[in-house]
Scaffold this motif. Sequence first.
Motif, short mmCIF file in Angstrom:
data_model
loop_
_atom_site.label_atom_id
_atom_site.label_comp_id
_atom_site.label_asym_id
_atom_site.label_seq_id
_atom_site.Cartn_x
_atom_site.Cartn_y
_atom_site.Cartn_z
N GLY A 10 3.18 -13.02 -5.68
CA GLY A 10 2.56 -12.84 -4.90
C GLY A 10 1.60 -11.55 -5.60
N ALA A 11 0.20 -12.10 -5.25
CA ALA A 11 -0.58 -11.10 -5.80
C ALA A 11 -1.59 -10.45 -4.57
CB ALA A 11 -1.71 -11.81 -7.02
N GLY A 12 -1.11 -10.48 -3.80
CA GLY A 12 -1.57 -9.40 -2.51
C GLY A 12 -2.29 -8.35 -2.62
N ASN A 13 -2.34 -7.20 -1.37
CA ASN A 13 -3.11 -6.28 -2.36
C ASN A 13 -2.36 -4.80 -2.08
OD1 ASN A 13 -5.28 -6.77 -0.50
ND2 ASN A 13 -5.09 -5.92 1.47
N MET A 14 -0.46 -5.48 -1.75
CA MET A 14 0.40 -4.53 -2.19
C MET A 14 1.07 -4.47 -4.45
SD MET A 14 2.09 -1.38 -1.84
CE MET A 14 2.21 -1.34 0.06
N ALA A 15 0.62 -5.93 -3.93
CA ALA A 15 0.55 -6.31 -5.31
C ALA A 15 -0.65 -5.64 -7.11
CB ALA A 15 1.33 -8.24 -5.62
N ALA A 16 -1.98 -6.04 -5.88
CA ALA A 16 -2.97 -5.57 -6.65
C ALA A 16 -3.06 -3.79 -6.87
CB ALA A 16 -4.33 -5.79 -5.64
N SER A 17 -2.27 -3.22 -6.13
CA SER A 17 -2.20 -1.73 -6.00
C SER A 17 -1.40 -1.84 -7.42
CB SER A 17 -1.60 -1.06 -4.18
OG SER A 17 -2.04 0.52 -4.56
N LEU A 18 -0.21 -2.09 -7.19
CA LEU A 18 0.51 -1.83 -8.05
C LEU A 18 -0.33 -2.39 -9.56
CD1 LEU A 18 3.98 -3.08 -6.11
CD2 LEU A 18 3.73 -0.60 -6.95
N ILE A 19 -0.70 -2.88 -9.56
CA ILE A 19 -1.30 -3.84 -11.14
C ILE A 19 -2.36 -2.95 -11.39
CG2 ILE A 19 -2.71 -5.43 -12.41
CD1 ILE A 19 -0.70 -7.69 -9.90
N GLY A 20 -2.78 -1.92 -10.33
CA GLY A 20 -4.17 -1.29 -10.70
C GLY A 20 -3.34 -0.01 -11.62
N GLY A 21 -2.21 0.11 -10.44
CA GLY A 21 -1.85 1.37 -11.65
C GLY A 21 -1.05 1.71 -11.76
N LEU A 22 -0.75 0.42 -13.07
CA LEU A 22 -0.06 -0.23 -13.61
C LEU A 22 -0.90 -0.14 -15.41
CD1 LEU A 22 2.91 -2.29 -13.45
CD2 LEU A 22 2.86 -0.12 -14.19
N ALA A 97 9.70 -6.36 -0.53
CA ALA A 97 9.85 -7.38 0.65
C ALA A 97 10.09 -6.60 1.75
CB ALA A 97 9.84 -8.31 0.86
N ALA A 98 9.97 -5.64 3.42
CA ALA A 98 10.30 -5.11 3.93
C ALA A 98 11.26 -6.11 4.49
CB ALA A 98 9.79 -4.51 5.03
N GLY A 99 13.08 -5.23 4.91
CA GLY A 99 13.66 -5.42 5.87
C GLY A 99 14.41 -6.98 5.43
N VAL A 115 16.23 -4.28 -7.40
CA VAL A 115 16.14 -2.56 -7.15
C VAL A 115 14.86 -3.47 -5.66
CG1 VAL A 115 14.82 -0.88 -7.18
CG2 VAL A 115 15.82 -1.69 -8.88
N ARG A 116 16.14 -2.03 -4.76
CA ARG A 116 15.01 -2.98 -3.08
C ARG A 116 13.84 -1.61 -3.14
NH1 ARG A 116 17.27 -3.43 2.87
NH2 ARG A 116 16.18 -4.03 4.16
N CYS A 117 13.27 -1.53 -2.16
CA CYS A 117 11.70 -0.57 -2.64
C CYS A 117 11.07 -0.98 -0.61
CB CYS A 117 10.82 -0.82 -3.26
SG CYS A 117 11.12 -1.13 -4.96
N MET A 118 10.39 0.66 -0.68
CA MET A 118 10.15 0.49 1.10
C MET A 118 9.04 0.81 0.27
SD MET A 118 9.94 -0.59 4.26
CE MET A 118 8.23 -0.51 4.45
N PRO A 119 8.06 0.30 -0.23
CA PRO A 119 6.83 1.89 -0.27
C PRO A 119 6.13 1.93 1.20
CG PRO A 119 6.34 -0.76 -0.91
CD PRO A 119 8.17 -0.74 -0.59
N ASN A 120 4.52 2.61 1.30
CA ASN A 120 4.27 2.38 2.67
C ASN A 120 2.66 2.22 2.60
OD1 ASN A 120 3.53 4.71 1.58
ND2 ASN A 120 3.72 6.20 3.77
N THR A 121 2.09 2.00 3.37
CA THR A 121 0.04 1.65 2.32
C THR A 121 -0.43 2.68 1.99
OG1 THR A 121 0.05 2.68 5.35
CG2 THR A 121 -0.07 0.26 4.75
N PRO A 122 -0.27 3.81 1.93
CA PRO A 122 -1.19 4.89 1.48
C PRO A 122 -0.86 4.69 0.23
CG PRO A 122 0.03 6.28 3.36
CD PRO A 122 0.24 4.85 3.49
N ALA A 123 0.27 3.82 -0.76
CA ALA A 123 0.07 3.32 -2.01
C ALA A 123 -1.07 2.23 -2.65
CB ALA A 123 1.53 2.13 -2.21
#
Length: 272
Positions: A10-22, A97-99, A115-123
Amino acid sequence: MSNTRIAFIGAGNMAASLIGGLRAKGLETTQIRASDPGAETRTRVSAEHGIETFADNAEAIQGVDVIVLAVKPQAMKAVCESLRPSLQPHQLVVSIAAGITCASMNTWLGAQPIVRCMPNTPALLRKGVSGLYATSEVTAEQRDQAQELLSAVGLAVWLEQEQQLDAVTAVSGSGPAYFFLLIEAMTAAGVKLGLSHEVAEQLAEQTALGAANMAVDSDVDAAELRRRVTSPGGTTQAAIESFQAGGFEALVEKALGAAAHRSAEMAEQLGK
């Protein structure tokens, strides 16, 4: 993470943000890859970050150390079951993924370290906060990998119990919306007091930003900061007393409780 290879499913907004951060932290493009069913999404992510992209999830995870599941919760079961034949026992699965509980993912994936994570949109601005929970199969090295991954977009906090992720969802996962609501309400009140909408909105937004920065940077807690700006008999005291007379603290507690309860409900529904 210097030699860690990561695949994003999955390469949506959150994934793209993580990729950019890495990438900003120094990971090479050869260490990161992503898969997505959308050709347009694959093209955009490849162009923005210079990484290899795939249409096939199983192909994307070949030879990687960490697999980040960044798909919608409703699609998680099908994605996990399709990945299962291609997984290697040593590969760490990180779910944002939530839930979706670890137990559900273990059922669909097999006995993988998760590892299960709960990030938020400011990420998305690399100013997020994430709650992380690891299953017993996760090694110390893999915990470090997950920590560095989520730290690329903000603060990462470890939890001792998975059910605490419901509270994280209530406080920080859904939390940005609470502050947006307060900004909306303060803006509307400012307009009623005679300000233009533009000015009232600017004042509310910048005040929220400044207060948050003060809280993060201060060596005292929020209660003490509030006391320091609340002069006896002054304007701030009048406003605070009005909030409290309306049951502000109890309302916040009730709202977060409702969010946590709904998070637990969703986990049960989506995990079937």
